[in-house]
Design an enzyme around this catalytic site. Structure first.
Site, PDB file in Angstrom:
ATOM      1  N   CYS A   1      31.137  10.358  35.986  1.00 41.34           N
ATOM      2  CA  CYS A   1      30.537   9.481  37.001  1.00 41.34           C
ATOM      3  C   CYS A   1      31.185   8.113  37.100  1.00 41.34           C
ATOM      4  CB  CYS A   1      29.051   9.306  36.707  1.00 41.34           C
ATOM      5  SG  CYS A   1      28.788   8.442  35.149  1.00 41.34           S
TER       6      CYS A   1
ATOM      7  N   ASP B   1      30.695   5.605  35.074  1.00 45.40           N
ATOM      8  CA  ASP B   1      29.916   4.567  34.403  1.00 45.40           C
ATOM      9  C   ASP B   1      30.572   4.198  33.073  1.00 45.40           C
ATOM     10  OD1 ASP B   1      28.142   4.611  36.467  1.00 45.40           O
ATOM     11  OD2 ASP B   1      26.710   5.922  35.479  1.00 45.40           O
TER      12      ASP B   1
ATOM     13  N   CYS C   1      23.508   4.595  34.480  1.00 49.97           N
ATOM     14  CA  CYS C   1      22.184   5.041  34.900  1.00 49.97           C
ATOM     15  C   CYS C   1      21.158   4.811  33.794  1.00 49.97           C
ATOM     16  CB  CYS C   1      22.251   6.527  35.244  1.00 49.97           C
ATOM     17  SG  CYS C   1      22.516   7.541  33.786  1.00 49.97           S
TER      18      CYS C   1
ATOM     19  N   CYS D   1      25.420  11.653  30.137  1.00 52.90           N
ATOM     20  CA  CYS D   1      25.195  10.201  30.047  1.00 52.90           C
ATOM     21  C   CYS D   1      25.080   9.757  28.584  1.00 52.90           C
ATOM     22  CB  CYS D   1      23.937   9.815  30.810  1.00 52.90           C
ATOM     23  SG  CYS D   1      23.848  10.537  32.472  1.00 52.90           S
TER      24      CYS D   1
HETATM   25 FE1  FES Z   1      26.737   8.002  34.891  1.00 52.19          FE
HETATM   26 FE2  FES Z   1      24.464   8.690  33.797  1.00 52.19          FE
HETATM   27  S1  FES Z   1      25.142   9.165  35.784  1.00 52.19           S
HETATM   28  S2  FES Z   1      26.110   7.687  32.868  1.00 52.19           S
END
Ligand code: FES
Length: 128
Positions: free
Chosen positions: A33, A35, A58, A102
């Site tokens: 994602c 992140d 998230c 995540c």
């Molecule tokens: Fe990216 Fe959870 S959706 S860390």
């Protein structure tokens, strides 16, 4: 979708911030994602005496980082290395299957930070 424990750690994350005198700092990103989590470790005599994190991600990523930092604080590097994302998810009361990735951010960041520290000490990085 999230347990009470996940919501607690998301809304009141523990150990958020920076450690100016950290012995090791790493940032990892999620290939799924994009992140990121940055982790700061203060290490004394092979023990994690302080830890902080910053996560751009998230709710599951923030809660996992919060729980993981709580679980490694005060632990030896060997103990912290063994912490898996499944341990963290279990401690959170579970994560939805599609959110398990995540929890990989915190595990990956902790392991990279430990190996960065070991490399700085002239020691071989751990592989498993
Ligand atoms: Fe990216 Fe959870 S959706 S860390």
């Amino acid at each position: 979708m999230y347990t009470k424990t996940v919501m607690d750690h998301f809304q009141n994350p523990r150990n958020v911030g920076e450690l100016p005198d950290a012995d090791t700092v790493v940032e990892v990103g999620s290939p799924e994602c994009g992140d990121t989590t940055r982790i700061f470790l203060k290490i004394d005599n092979n023990r994690i005496v302080d830890v902080k994190f910053q996560t751009l991600g998230c709710a599951a990523a923030i809660a996992s980082s919060s729980m993981a930092t709580e679980m490694i604080k005060g632990k030896t590097l060997e103990e912290a290395w063994k912490l898996t994302n499944h341990d963290v998810a279990d401690a959170l009361g579970g994560l939805p299957e599609k959110k398990m990735h995540c929890s990989m951010l915190a595990e990956g960041a902790i392991r990279q930070a430990i190996n960065q520290y070991r490399t700085k000490q002239g020691l071989a990085p751990w592989t498993e």
